[in-house]
Design a protein around this motif. Sequence first.
Motif, PDB file in Angstrom:
ATOM      1  N   GLY A 159       0.819  -1.211   0.000  1.00 44.21           N
ATOM      2  CA  GLY A 159       0.000   0.000   0.000  1.00 44.21           C
ATOM      3  C   GLY A 159       0.853   1.261   0.000  1.00 44.21           C
TER       4      GLY A 159
ATOM      5  N   GLY B 144      -0.205   4.309   0.255  1.00 48.05           N
ATOM      6  CA  GLY B 144      -1.072   5.392   0.737  1.00 48.05           C
ATOM      7  C   GLY B 144      -0.376   6.121   1.880  1.00 48.05           C
ATOM      8  N   VAL B 145      -1.192   6.794   2.684  1.00 49.08           N
ATOM      9  CA  VAL B 145      -0.638   7.676   3.717  1.00 49.08           C
ATOM     10  C   VAL B 145       0.198   6.900   4.741  1.00 49.08           C
ATOM     11  CG1 VAL B 145      -1.219   9.631   5.156  1.00 49.08           C
ATOM     12  CG2 VAL B 145      -2.834   8.854   3.471  1.00 49.08           C
ATOM     13  N   ILE B 146      -0.342   5.804   5.248  1.00 50.16           N
ATOM     14  CA  ILE B 146       0.381   5.072   6.301  1.00 50.16           C
ATOM     15  C   ILE B 146       1.669   4.478   5.739  1.00 50.16           C
ATOM     16  CG2 ILE B 146       0.302   2.996   7.761  1.00 50.16           C
ATOM     17  CD1 ILE B 146      -2.571   3.657   8.425  1.00 50.16           C
TER      18      ILE B 146
ATOM     19  N   GLU C 208       4.214   7.329   5.267  1.00 51.66           N
ATOM     20  CA  GLU C 208       4.711   7.937   6.516  1.00 51.66           C
ATOM     21  C   GLU C 208       5.613   6.942   7.266  1.00 51.66           C
ATOM     22  OE1 GLU C 208       1.206  11.229   7.432  1.00 51.66           O
ATOM     23  OE2 GLU C 208       1.466   9.596   8.861  1.00 51.66           O
TER      24      GLU C 208
ATOM     25  N   GLU D 134       2.373  -0.985  -4.600  1.00 50.85           N
ATOM     26  CA  GLU D 134       1.115  -0.234  -4.751  1.00 50.85           C
ATOM     27  C   GLU D 134       0.371  -0.754  -5.982  1.00 50.85           C
ATOM     28  OE1 GLU D 134      -0.883   2.215  -3.240  1.00 50.85           O
ATOM     29  OE2 GLU D 134      -2.100   1.824  -5.028  1.00 50.85           O
ATOM     30  N   TYR D 135      -0.890  -1.049  -5.794  1.00 47.31           N
ATOM     31  CA  TYR D 135      -1.709  -1.631  -6.858  1.00 47.31           C
ATOM     32  C   TYR D 135      -1.983  -0.633  -7.992  1.00 47.31           C
ATOM     33  CZ  TYR D 135      -5.477  -4.142  -9.124  1.00 47.31           C
ATOM     34  OH  TYR D 135      -6.239  -4.769 -10.050  1.00 47.31           O
ATOM     35  N   MET D 136      -2.218   0.628  -7.634  1.00 45.21           N
ATOM     36  CA  MET D 136      -2.557   1.644  -8.643  1.00 45.21           C
ATOM     37  C   MET D 136      -1.297   2.084  -9.406  1.00 45.21           C
ATOM     38  SD  MET D 136      -5.763   1.730  -8.115  1.00 45.21           S
ATOM     39  CE  MET D 136      -6.522   3.188  -8.805  1.00 45.21           C
TER      40      MET D 136
ATOM     41  N   PRO E 199      -2.767   7.642  -4.802  1.00 39.48           N
ATOM     42  CA  PRO E 199      -3.567   7.736  -6.030  1.00 39.48           C
ATOM     43  C   PRO E 199      -4.766   8.671  -5.953  1.00 39.48           C
ATOM     44  CG  PRO E 199      -3.820   5.583  -4.976  1.00 39.48           C
ATOM     45  CD  PRO E 199      -2.730   6.287  -4.250  1.00 39.48           C
TER      46      PRO E 199
ATOM     47  N   GLY F 247      -5.460   0.355   3.871  1.00 41.88           N
ATOM     48  CA  GLY F 247      -6.697   1.032   4.245  1.00 41.88           C
ATOM     49  C   GLY F 247      -7.229   0.511   5.575  1.00 41.88           C
TER      50      GLY F 247
ATOM     51  N   MET G 235     -10.932   9.361   6.238  1.00 42.38           N
ATOM     52  CA  MET G 235     -10.626   8.898   7.592  1.00 42.38           C
ATOM     53  C   MET G 235      -9.545   9.799   8.167  1.00 42.38           C
ATOM     54  SD  MET G 235     -10.797   4.780   7.359  1.00 42.38           S
ATOM     55  CE  MET G 235     -12.383   3.949   7.415  1.00 42.38           C
ATOM     56  N   LEU G 236      -9.966  10.948   8.676  1.00 37.65           N
ATOM     57  CA  LEU G 236      -9.029  11.940   9.193  1.00 37.65           C
ATOM     58  C   LEU G 236      -9.501  12.418  10.554  1.00 37.65           C
ATOM     59  CD1 LEU G 236      -8.486  14.096   5.982  1.00 37.65           C
ATOM     60  CD2 LEU G 236      -6.918  12.414   6.959  1.00 37.65           C
TER      61      LEU G 236
ATOM     62  N   VAL H  56      -3.239  15.839   4.578  1.00 33.48           N
ATOM     63  CA  VAL H  56      -1.795  16.043   4.760  1.00 33.48           C
ATOM     64  C   VAL H  56      -1.088  14.705   4.879  1.00 33.48           C
ATOM     65  CG1 VAL H  56      -0.058  16.931   6.360  1.00 33.48           C
ATOM     66  CG2 VAL H  56      -2.079  18.306   5.873  1.00 33.48           C
TER      67      VAL H  56
ATOM     68  N   TYR I 204       2.559  13.410   6.265  1.00 30.43           N
ATOM     69  CA  TYR I 204       3.654  13.985   7.047  1.00 30.43           C
ATOM     70  C   TYR I 204       4.997  13.359   6.723  1.00 30.43           C
ATOM     71  CZ  TYR I 204      -0.116  16.203   9.597  1.00 30.43           C
ATOM     72  OH  TYR I 204      -1.216  16.948   9.918  1.00 30.43           O
TER      73      TYR I 204
HETATM   74  P1  NAD Z   1      -4.922   4.579   2.163  1.00 27.47           P
HETATM   75  O1  NAD Z   1      -6.285   4.409   1.649  1.00 27.47           O
HETATM   76  O2  NAD Z   1      -4.362   5.939   2.368  1.00 27.47           O
HETATM   77  O3  NAD Z   1      -3.886   3.835   1.202  1.00 27.47           O
HETATM   78  C1  NAD Z   1      -3.981   2.504   0.881  1.00 27.47           C
HETATM   79  C2  NAD Z   1      -3.212   2.272  -0.404  1.00 27.47           C
HETATM   80  O4  NAD Z   1      -3.120   0.887  -0.609  1.00 27.47           O
HETATM   81  C3  NAD Z   1      -3.880   2.878  -1.632  1.00 27.47           C
HETATM   82  O5  NAD Z   1      -2.935   3.605  -2.367  1.00 27.47           O
HETATM   83  C4  NAD Z   1      -4.394   1.664  -2.389  1.00 27.47           C
HETATM   84  O6  NAD Z   1      -4.409   1.858  -3.778  1.00 27.47           O
HETATM   85  C5  NAD Z   1      -3.396   0.609  -1.971  1.00 27.47           C
HETATM   86  N1  NAD Z   1      -3.885  -0.766  -2.004  1.00 27.47           N
HETATM   87  C6  NAD Z   1      -5.082  -1.235  -1.601  1.00 27.47           C
HETATM   88  N2  NAD Z   1      -5.139  -2.570  -1.718  1.00 27.47           N
HETATM   89  C7  NAD Z   1      -3.931  -2.954  -2.192  1.00 27.47           C
HETATM   90  C8  NAD Z   1      -3.352  -4.210  -2.489  1.00 27.47           C
HETATM   91  N3  NAD Z   1      -4.032  -5.340  -2.289  1.00 27.47           N
HETATM   92  N4  NAD Z   1      -2.087  -4.244  -2.953  1.00 27.47           N
HETATM   93  C9  NAD Z   1      -1.370  -3.094  -3.134  1.00 27.47           C
HETATM   94  N5  NAD Z   1      -1.872  -1.872  -2.845  1.00 27.47           N
HETATM   95  C10 NAD Z   1      -3.127  -1.815  -2.367  1.00 27.47           C
HETATM   96  O7  NAD Z   1      -4.882   3.728   3.520  1.00 27.47           O
HETATM   97  P2  NAD Z   1      -3.805   3.660   4.679  1.00 27.47           P
HETATM   98  O8  NAD Z   1      -2.512   4.236   4.250  1.00 27.47           O
HETATM   99  O9  NAD Z   1      -3.868   2.279   5.199  1.00 27.47           O
HETATM  100  O10 NAD Z   1      -4.425   4.639   5.759  1.00 27.47           O
HETATM  101  C11 NAD Z   1      -5.727   4.352   6.325  1.00 27.47           C
HETATM  102  C12 NAD Z   1      -6.434   5.608   6.677  1.00 27.47           C
HETATM  103  O11 NAD Z   1      -5.781   6.281   7.740  1.00 27.47           O
HETATM  104  C13 NAD Z   1      -6.498   6.549   5.509  1.00 27.47           C
HETATM  105  O12 NAD Z   1      -7.829   6.776   5.180  1.00 27.47           O
HETATM  106  C14 NAD Z   1      -5.845   7.799   5.956  1.00 27.47           C
HETATM  107  O13 NAD Z   1      -6.628   8.930   5.651  1.00 27.47           O
HETATM  108  C15 NAD Z   1      -5.703   7.655   7.466  1.00 27.47           C
HETATM  109  N6  NAD Z   1      -4.381   8.192   7.800  1.00 27.47           N
HETATM  110  C16 NAD Z   1      -4.195   9.524   7.668  1.00 27.47           C
HETATM  111  C17 NAD Z   1      -2.951  10.059   7.895  1.00 27.47           C
HETATM  112  C18 NAD Z   1      -2.749  11.518   7.722  1.00 27.47           C
HETATM  113  O14 NAD Z   1      -3.721  12.247   7.676  1.00 27.47           O
HETATM  114  N7  NAD Z   1      -1.525  11.993   7.621  1.00 27.47           N
HETATM  115  C19 NAD Z   1      -1.893   9.238   8.260  1.00 27.47           C
HETATM  116  C20 NAD Z   1      -2.117   7.879   8.358  1.00 27.47           C
HETATM  117  C21 NAD Z   1      -3.384   7.365   8.126  1.00 27.47           C
END
Ligand code: NAD
Length: 467
Positions: free
Chosen positions: A180, A182-184, A187, A203-205, A210, A272, A319-320, A350, A352
């Motif tokens: 993944g 994404g944000v986590i 960071e 990352e799948y996308m 994305p 996620g 999810m913020l 954001v 970080y």
């Molecule tokens: P996310 O939704 O931000 O990212 C998940 C990523 O994983 C996406 O890019 C998605 O395309 C990818 N993905 C999904 N399934 C996949 C797979 N099977 N194989 C490969 N890639 C795959 O989720 P997260 O990073 O787990 O964070 C969870 C939530 O926590 C988020 O909604 C985020 O808003 C919140 N969060 C926010 C912050 C911040 O505000 N700074 C920090 C950490 C978490």
Amino acid sequence: MKYDVTVIGSGPGGYVAAIRCAQLGLTTAIIEKYNTLGGTCLNVGCIPSKALLDSSEHYHNAKEKFTEHGIDLTNLKVNMPQMIQRKNAVVEQTTKGIDFLMKKNKITVFHGHGSFIDANTINVAKADGSNETIETNKVIIATGSKPIAPAAFNYDKNRVITSTEALNIEDVPKSMVIIGGGVIGLELGSVYARLGSEIHVVEYMDRILPTMDKDCSKELTRAMKKLGVKFHVKHMVTTVKANKKSVTVEVQKRDSEDTFKLNTDYCLVAIGRRAYTDKLGLDKVGIPTDEKGRVEVDAHLQTNVPGIYAIGDVIKGAMLAHKAEEEGVFVAETIAGQKPHIDYNLIPGVVYTWPEVAAVGKTEEQLKEAGVAYKSGKFPFKALGRARASMDTQGMVKVLADANTDEILGVHMVGPRTADMIAEAVALMEFRASAEDASRMSHAHPTYTEAFKEAALAATEDRALHI
Ligand code: NAD
Ligand code: FAD
């Protein structure tokens, strides 16, 4: 006694809702199943992750930048147990602060698992096996979310981990595969990459982050590659197999049969989070959940049962923590008979990392898809004196404005302290300012904020001053 309002869950949604209810003169109870208040955000989310991000950034700067600043260090090394201990101390101080706020506002705190008996009666199942019943007029569901960990990834909390465990690793891993981008993933990937781990992000996308503006993904990819992070976009993980000391992750190209294996110390699953309503007794009151398990609410954040509301990660939307907080205030004021308002378009997002990524409003992709005529102005941090002084020249600010009215429609930033800078864009957009308005405001020199003024100038009339 019968409470006016009972809040289930003490994360940023729940505890803020409780405080606002109390401020409005409502007798309020809050239920939390863990010993400490503050929810995901304070205990295993925003606060501990930022503590580790700050510590690891200090180490990285000392290692990579101090010499250029004219500071020589010898025997620099990471003391991971101390880093974790400091993080834990920050969490403890912050969660204790919520205890104080509950007392100050005369909110009754119940520790235990809350569940509906009926719409006005909540059972609290306590850790010692006893139960207590709360009578209430209204209920606010603020039970948050949990990480998604599909069975196929064999999540064992030891080698195959989620963010919760990744905040407590006491030896710097040699390597980590993160599922993944994404944000986590980005960071926590930054934390360990800075400390010296080899990081692979799958990352799948087609790109990391994305859902954010494409330019932000590009800039951050470039910056994190410099840090040594390896990205496998358009790839997916097929199997994860762990033993006591290591993990083998099989990765497949998204659009072909090609696969390869990565042997690693840890596999962090960051794909996620899911809404958390386990054993909440929603069936007892007849509240439905949607296809993602989220509690369904109307425009007043009320469920189908009058008097029962839901906020934060357990309902639809980003999810913020700050979104949950806004909703907490919104519901409290609604219950008190006021007519509050939330503009979801103006909730900033954001990341970080360093450089930080911050955005508000529409992305360029969204404007194109909606057929909105827009202008774009960009300014790179490398053209800014303040950024050169601090050696933080990566990134840019982009302002998107309506082609006809010049109203700011979106602001996207990658750079130093953009997490704080985005507040200016939010304020301007709340007042429906134009890019010209932003460009005619004086910004202190030398500050990072000048990049926003310059990008606004570029969007208004293509006349940035310093590029
Ligand atoms: P996310 O939704 O931000 O990212 C998940 C990523 O994983 C996406 O890019 C998605 O395309 C990818 N993905 C999904 N399934 C996949 C797979 N099977 N194989 C490969 N890639 C795959 O989720 P997260 O990073 O787990 O964070 C969870 C939530 O926590 C988020 O909604 C985020 O808003 C919140 N969060 C926010 C912050 C911040 O505000 N700074 C920090 C950490 C978490
Ligand atoms: P939560 O914070 O999840 O709180 C829900 C609470 O309800 C929990 O304490 C839970 O124990 C309790 N609960 C659940 N069910 C019951 C029950 N039946 N009875 C009693 N109690 C119950 N967001 C940001 O905006 N900025 C960030 O920097 C950021 N960083 C993050 C970093 C990480 C690693 C993670 C995982 C998340 C991060 N988030 C961040 C997201 C943020 O933590 C969540 O959006 C936020 O915590 C949601 O708040 P909430 O009040 O809806 O739920």
